[in-house]
Every structure is written in structure tokens, then in C-alpha cells.
Scaffold this active site. Structure first.
Site, PDB file in Angstrom:
ATOM      1  CB  VAL A  54     -19.984 -26.438 -36.256  1.00 43.76           C
ATOM      2  CG1 VAL A  54     -20.932 -26.523 -37.446  1.00 43.76           C
ATOM      3  CG2 VAL A  54     -19.761 -27.797 -35.612  1.00 43.76           C
ATOM      4  CE1 TYR A  55     -21.780 -26.142 -41.492  1.00 44.33           C
ATOM      5  CE2 TYR A  55     -21.253 -24.404 -43.033  1.00 44.33           C
ATOM      6  CZ  TYR A  55     -22.175 -25.193 -42.400  1.00 44.33           C
ATOM      7  OH  TYR A  55     -23.515 -25.035 -42.679  1.00 44.33           O
ATOM      8  CB  SER A  56     -15.696 -29.430 -42.273  1.00 42.44           C
ATOM      9  OG  SER A  56     -14.282 -29.246 -42.449  1.00 42.44           O
ATOM     10  N   GLY A  65     -14.142 -25.048 -37.206  1.00 40.79           N
ATOM     11  CA  GLY A  65     -13.461 -23.786 -37.503  1.00 40.79           C
ATOM     12  C   GLY A  65     -12.606 -23.839 -38.747  1.00 40.79           C
TER      13      GLY A  65
END
Length: 346
Positions: A54-56, A65
Site C-alpha cells: 500500500v505504500y505510498s 505500490g
């Protein structure tokens, strides 16, 4: 000088004492800056990078991604895949219908992470947040399949409470499924209660490696955030607002005192506190926030009067940063933040 590697749980992984938190990649650090940071980190002898699918996603224009993608490009460019431990996470929402820890979702999400990271395997694959809607056994079965396929080496949990982590460990043991070898809790000088209350004892008893995140509370201990006007100084400012209260200011005051006495900085004093709270080397884990019971007892007691601390351990004691020796049970006028520790000799 070579850094002593530590083994989280029974994972077989060997990790240097500090792990690079990759949530900045694609957010406050662009690709070129991220490459420089990773090059310097590895050159200094460290070998573990932690990220999440999930970053960022929270940054304007991002979809999630971005951090994994930057790390993957760096791995390809540097050729250092076999020199570093890559840890990533699954479970946080990536889009409509794309979240959780169901077997089907994990098996699909890992393929996306592997593609972005440009690697054939993930060293430490972690459940980012607990998923109460999915049976723990189903989640562990998904990880078992990935380990069998060689796509994952070990698994960990993040943001689990003691009850759910304990249940997961019991199910894994009973069903012969992989167990969580590490835990990522939020843990720093301000946010201590949840981990220290139950999780610390559980991790110590079960030999679970602990890799705390936000260990420097988004930069709050550095002292650069002392009013709401200071929040605009950084993209992380909004994360710090909750610390701007009476307790937070007491912590900053104590850090200032310790840093001055040591001829150091508040940031280093805060990190020293966290790193001092470690298990013995024979069973230690990266960035471990666990303490042996004997060490915990030697810390400043929490049950004293406001503004005071007392050491109950026998023998002469010395307060970190203060040159004078103190007698046992002598009360000191220290802000009630427990940011300094006793080192005692029996």
C-alpha cells in the site's frame, strides 16, 4: 566494523539491528533520493528494508505500490538482491475489493508485489493489519502455500493485539501451519502502553522478533515540533499533532535534559532509550523492543508520585546521563515520562 546480525524468531533470517522503513519511497523521497538512501544504508552495513504493497497510496497522485516499485528498480540496478532482506506487507486496502487476508487475496497480492519488487521471493511477508472477517487458519494456509512454492521465506504480523497474535500462534502449532516469526507494533517513547502491557511478554515467551514502526514518533522526539505552527515544517506534521499535549511536552523536556547531560541530541536520546530495551544477544531480533524481565524491573518504576521515580533494585544504581551514583529507593525529581533508565549492580 561488521554489524552483529539478529534472527527474528525462528525465521532463519539474519538482520542488522536497524531496518529501513520504506514508506517514504515515492512520498517524501523520489526515486533518485531513494536510490541514494538505499545505497548509503547498505554501504553502512545494514541489510533489511521494510515496505508494504500500500505504500505510498496516501500521497497525492499515488495508487499504492510506489515504494515496492522503487525498491524493485534499485534491486535491479544495484544487483544486491542477495545482500538484502526484503520485507513487505499485505492486507491494507489497495482499491475497491482489494484488501484483507483471505487466501485468494493473498495469493493474488503476492504476485503483484513480486512483480513490483522484481524478485522471485520475499524474505519476510507480513499481515499488515488483522482481518477479523477471515479465519486465522485460512490466512496461515495461504502463507503455507507461498512458503512451499518458494515465494516467501518467513511470515510476520503487524498491528496485531496480544489476543489475536496468541490465537494465530496456537492455530499454527495445532494445524502444523507456519507461524508469525515477527511482529511490527507501533512503539516509541510516547506510544508504549499497548506493546508493554501484553505483547512484550507474549513475544518474549514465544520468541517472536519485534520490529517496531514509528520508533521515533514521526520525528516528534527531535524537538522540532513544539507548537501547531511547527507542523507545517514537514509532510509528516499531521501525524505529530496528537503528541502536542501535556504528556508530549513532558517527554520533550525529559529528552532535552538527557541530551544535554550526555552532550547529545534529543533524537539520539530517544533512540538510545528504544535500543536499550533489547533482549540478550543470544535471542535478539532486529530493532527489538522487548526487555528481559530483570531489565524491566531495573527500569524506573511507574508507580511513584508525579514528578518522581524510584529504583527498587538492591545495590547502588546509576541513572543514565547523570554522573552521581544514587542509593536504592531514592526519589528523584524527574518528569514522569520514564525516558531514562537505571543501570544497577547487585
Amino acid at each position: 566494523m561488521a554489524l552483529t546480525k539478529r534472527k527474528p524468531g525462528n525465521s532463519g533470517l539474519e538482520i542488522a539491528p536497524i531496518v529501513f522503513g520504506g514508506n517514504v519511497f515515492g512520498w517524501t523521497a523520489d526515486e533518485a533520493t531513494s536510490f541514494r538512501l538505499l545505497d548509503a544504508f547498505v554501504a553502512a552495513g545494514f541489510n533489511a528494508v521494510d515496505t508494504a504493497d500500500v505504500y505510498s497510496k496516501w500521497a497525492p497522485g499515488n495508487r499504492g505500490g510506489e515504494s515496492e516499485t522503487i525498491i524493485g528498480k534499485w534491486l535491479k540496478r544495484s544487483g544486491k538482491r542477495h545482500q538484502v532482506i526484503i520485507a513487505t506487507k499485505v492486507g491494507s486496502e489497495m482499491g475497491p475489493g482489494k484488501k484483507g487476508l483471505s487466501k485468494g487475496y493473498i495469493l493474488a497480492a503476492v504476485e503483484d508485489s513480486l512483480q513490483r519488487l522484481q524478485t522471485e521471493y520475499i524474505d519476510l511477508y507480513q499481515s499488515h493489519v488483522d482481518d477479523a472477517d477471515t479465519p486465522l487458519e485460512e490466512t496461515l494456509e495461504a502463507y503455507a502455500q507461498l512458503i512451499q512454492q518458494g515465494k516467501v521465506r518467513a511470515i510476520g504480523a503487524s498491528n496485531y493485539d496480544a489476543k489475536r497474535l496468541g490465537e494465530a500462534l496456537q492455530i499454527g502449532k495445532k494445524k502444523g501451519l507456519p507461524r508469525y516469526e515477527s511482529l511490527q507494533p507501533r512503539y516509541n517513547l510516547y506510544e508504549r502502553a499497548e506493546f508493554e502491557a501484553e505483547l512484550a511478554r507474549l513475544c518474549l515467551r514465544e520468541n517472536i522478533g519485534v520490529i517496531p514502526y514509528f520508533s521515533l514518533a514521526s520525528g516528534f522526539p527531535a524537538g522540532k515540533y513544539r507548537s501547531e505552527a511547527d507542523l507545517a515544517k514537514s509532510a509528516r506534521g499531521s501525524l505529530v499533532k496528537k503528541y502536542l499535549n501535556e504528556r508530549g511536552f513532558r517527554i520533550l523536556d525529559a529528552l532535552d535534559q538527557v541530551a544535554k547531560a550526555l552532550g547529545s541530541t534529543p533524537t539520539r536520546a530517544a533512540e538510545r532509550y528504544r535500543s536499550n530495551c533489547q533482549r540478550d544477544k543470544s535471542r535478539s531480533a532486529p530493532r527489538v523492543a522487548q526487555c528481559r524481565r530483570s531489565e524491566a524491573r531495573s527500569r524506573i518504576a511507574e508507580d511513584t508520585q508525579p514528578g518522581q521515580r524510584v529504583c527498587h533494585k538492591r545495590g547502588r544504581c546509576r541513572l543514565s546521563g547523570w554522573p552521581a551514583a544514587r542509593k536504592p529507593s531514592q526519589r528523584l525529581a524527574i518528569p514522569p515520562t520514564a525516558t531514562v533508565t537505571w543501570s544497577c549492580k547487585r
